[in-house]
Design a protein around this motif. Structure first.
Motif, PDB file in Angstrom:
ATOM      1  N   UNK B  51       0.829  -1.213   0.000  1.00 15.63           N
ATOM      2  CA  UNK B  51       0.000   0.000   0.000  1.00 15.63           C
ATOM      3  C   UNK B  51       0.864   1.264   0.000  1.00 15.63           C
ATOM      4  N   UNK B  89      -2.707  -1.478 -10.369  1.00 20.10           N
ATOM      5  CA  UNK B  89      -3.038  -2.311  -9.202  1.00 20.10           C
ATOM      6  C   UNK B  89      -3.798  -3.564  -9.641  1.00 20.10           C
ATOM      7  N   UNK B  91      -5.870  -6.453  -7.567  1.00 19.21           N
ATOM      8  CA  UNK B  91      -6.318  -6.760  -6.212  1.00 19.21           C
ATOM      9  C   UNK B  91      -6.711  -8.230  -6.094  1.00 19.21           C
ATOM     10  N   UNK B  93      -9.304  -9.355  -4.664  1.00 21.34           N
ATOM     11  CA  UNK B  93     -10.734  -9.520  -4.957  1.00 21.34           C
ATOM     12  C   UNK B  93     -11.130  -8.907  -6.291  1.00 21.34           C
ATOM     13  N   UNK B  95     -11.717  -6.304  -7.710  1.00 24.41           N
ATOM     14  CA  UNK B  95     -12.155  -4.895  -7.608  1.00 24.41           C
ATOM     15  C   UNK B  95     -12.510  -4.267  -8.953  1.00 24.41           C
ATOM     16  N   UNK B 156      -6.525  -3.976 -17.031  1.00 26.79           N
ATOM     17  CA  UNK B 156      -6.769  -2.621 -16.517  1.00 26.79           C
ATOM     18  C   UNK B 156      -5.490  -2.040 -15.904  1.00 26.79           C
TER      19      UNK B 156
END
Lengths: 412, 228
Positions: B51, B89, B91, B93, B95, B156
């Motif tokens: 992060x 990024x 993730x 999950x 996202x 993405x």
């Protein structure tokens, strides 16, 4: 911009039930305000017509300066002479907006059928001019019988209840009595050649309309106490008053001019009451819309916290997140307003089909419930509700924008 | 110059009266084109470190430099621009934005940067093709499998041609066959496009493929902190 609108629209569709309830709240509020506005507009129009044409007030009434304060005490001094009347009419009719200027005289006294008497209030009018002033109103409240005529000096129109109390019918003869301006008692024969409904319980048992020359004769004068002016558009009333006051003053004729709404107390009171109800209703709708949108957007922010975190991680700035939710709020306002317009038109169509009637307080006959469709007012209301929804969405939107990205991503 | 440099970074969290020391002084540098795994037990500070490197969190102490730029000196707005331009990024999950199709999800980072629609669409289609999802461009996330969603997330992350991709347990929610494909895809992109990958994982198959393993425990790097 289009992508944010797309996201906002799809999110509204995603939560169909919640969105529908919010849209319904806005639409119902919109329709309530808009229908009441339409009803009030029609009522104002009706009352305006009643004042200007039904009561024969025209748009402007010209009095000699001092008449309104001291005319009752010394009427002869504050009435217009024959020459003054003609000069005023000539000056007033120079204006292109003026359809007509006509002298009138208000009289009062007793009317008797030979057995009983009653008080009357009468308006002495020039029959031809009176027809022009009444215009289309004649069809709304028609006069039974022939009506006033220059050819029948003693023919009068009598209000229905007054005629009923005195047991007078069309063609009946009676006598009116009044003091002349010099204080002498005078009496004249009349023939009832018209019977009409004034539209008001308060006046239907008192009013007469008589020829101008007859009224002068009863008061033994050649004067008039007012000159009534009819304009081609009621919206020009204030402007015309200013122009005419100046023109008459410059001509050495100091006058006072009252507008139709100043003279029609009923109109002013009803308008004041309706405006107050409208503001009250509008405030309730405003609260409902704000609460609904804040609630909906607040829920949306909570539910989409991870989405907000993701968008922020992808590089969307805080103001971008705020903008996204503000757009969604505005879109709820837009869709609610569209639904409101549909609801409004639907109810309007039903009212037009059913044609309900009601009797307002102080009115002698049923009137139709008519609601105007006011596209301009609806547009303004829609814009207002969209902006209001947008503003209501800003609070939850700011909360969304200020969230810590890591906390938002970790939200379950 | 290293792409990422952390200088004695510490991160503390306050949970009521208790202060949790998530990171206790991390010194690490990562060069462009590295394929780095951050490995360690749960609660060791892996996600916290990612992060911070991803510029979505602030250290309590220490300095973080991305491409020589000190992140702490950037405003929130500038930091958003940095993330949009330079960091992708992925993730655990996925996202993805549920109301957008695969194509729209991949176009999103470009559109956030006000790229013209046609250009964003063209690039997004190319990246979806790269991850083998040409036939799924108009599918929404809820109609796709876990592996397909993660591939959309990878497309993405790649669409802005970032110098760095951060992946937090990218294969944790995937079956073994899909995980293998995703690992291969990431490794291929790393080698072919020279994109830097930093990811946290427990997945042994992924660990077997890494170029460098950073082992972290109790908020400290045990080994692998220096660029190779």
């Amino acid at each position: 911009m289009i992508k944010w609108i797309k996201i906002a629209f799809r999110n509204i569709l995603k939560n169909r039930r919640r969105s529908f309830v919010t849209l319904l709240a806005i639409a119902t509020g919109f329709a309530a305000v808009s229908l009441f506005r339409g009803y009030a507009d029609n009522t104002y129009w009706g009352l305006r017509q009643m004042a200007v044409r039904g009561e024969g007030l025209g748009h402007l009434t010209v009095y000699k300066d001092g008449w309104l304060n001291k005319g009752k005490i010394d009427p002869d001094r504050y009435m217009f002479s024959k020459e003054e009347i003609q000069r005023i009419i000539d000056l007033v009719e120079e204006d292109d907006d003026v359809i007509l200027a006509t002298p009138q005289i208000h009289i009062s006294g007793l009317v008797s059928n030979g057995r009983t008497s009653a008080i009357f209030l009468a308006n002495g009018v020039i029959p031809g001019d009176e027809k022009i002033i009444r215009g289309s109103w004649s069809a709304v409240r028609p006069v039974k019988g022939d009506g006033l005529s220059d050819a029948r000096l003693y023919g009068v129109e009598m209000a229905e209840d007054l005629a009923g109390h005195l047991d007078l019918n069309l063609g009946s003869d009676a006598v009116v009595m009044a003091s002349t301006l010099d204080g002498q008692m005078n009496a004249l024969d009349i023939e009832v050649i018209g019977v009409y409904d004034t539209g008001s319980d308060a006046t239907n048992d008192k009013y007469l309309r008589v020829p101008f020359a007859f009224a002068q004769s009863l008061y033994d004068t050649e004067k008039a106490d007012r000159v009534v002016v009819l304009l081609d558009d009621w919206k020009k009333t204030e402007q015309a008053r200013t122009v005419l006051l100046n023109r008459l003053s410059e001509a050495g004729l100091p006058c006072e001019i009252r507008t139709w709404n100043e003279l029609s107390l009923f109109y002013s009171k009803v308008k004041g009451m309706f405006d107050m109800i409208f503001m009250f209703l509008f405030f309730i709708v405003l609260v409902i819309v704000v609460m609904s949108v804040v609630n909906t957007m607040g829920m949306a922010v909570i539910e989409r916290t991870r989405e907000i975190g993701t968008l922020r991680a992808l590089g969307l700035k805080r103001r971008g997140v705020g903008f996204l939710f503000a757009v969604e709020g505005a879109m709820i306002g837009l869709l609610g307003s569209i639904l409101g317009i549909v609801l409004n038109v639907g109810v309007w169509a039903i009212i037009r089909a059913v044609k309900p009637t009601y009797i307002p307080p102080g009115v002698s006959t049923p009137v139709s419930l008519i609601v105007n469709l006011a596209p301009q007012a609806m547009l303004i209301l829609a814009v207002f509700l969209i902006v209001l929804s947008l503003i209501a969405a800003i609070l939850p939107a700011r909360r969304a924008a200020r969230q810590n990205v890591v906390d938002a991503l970790g939200h379950v | 110059m290293a792409l990422i440099e952390t200088i004695h970074i510490k991160k503390d969290y306050r949970l009521g009266e208790t202060v949790v020391h998530a990171l206790r002084g991390i010194d690490m540098s990562i060069d462009q084109g590295e394929f780095v795994a951050v490995w360690g037990p749960s609660g060791s500070g892996k996600t916290t470190l990612l992060n911070l490197i991803g510029a979505i969190d602030d250290p309590s102490e220490g300095r973080l430099l991305i491409d020589g730029q000190e992140v702490a000196l950037l405003s929130d707005s500038k930091r958003s621009e940095l993330r949009n331009r330079s960091i992708g990024f992925i993730f655990q999950g996925f996202n993805l934005i549920p109301v957008l199709s695969a194509l729209e999800n991949v176009m999103l980072p470009l559109q956030i940067n006000s790229a013209p629609f046609s250009e964003a669409r063209k690039k997004a289609l190319r990246h979806l093709d790269e991850v083998g999802l040409s036939d799924f461009v108009h599918h929404r996330p809820d109609t796709m499998s876990g592996g397909q969603r993660q591939r959309v997330a990878i497309a993405r992350a790649l669409v802005t041609n970032p110098s760095l991709i951060i992946a937090d347990e990218p294969t944790a929610n995937l079956d073994s066959d899909t995980s293998r494909k995703i690992i291969g895809l990431m490794r291929d992109l790393n080698e072919r496009v020279n994109t830097t990958f930093i990811f946290s994982t427990h997945d042994q198959r992924l660990l077997d493929n890494v170029g460098r393993l950073v082992r972290i425990e109790d908020g400290k790097i045990l080994n692998g902190g220096d660029a190779q």
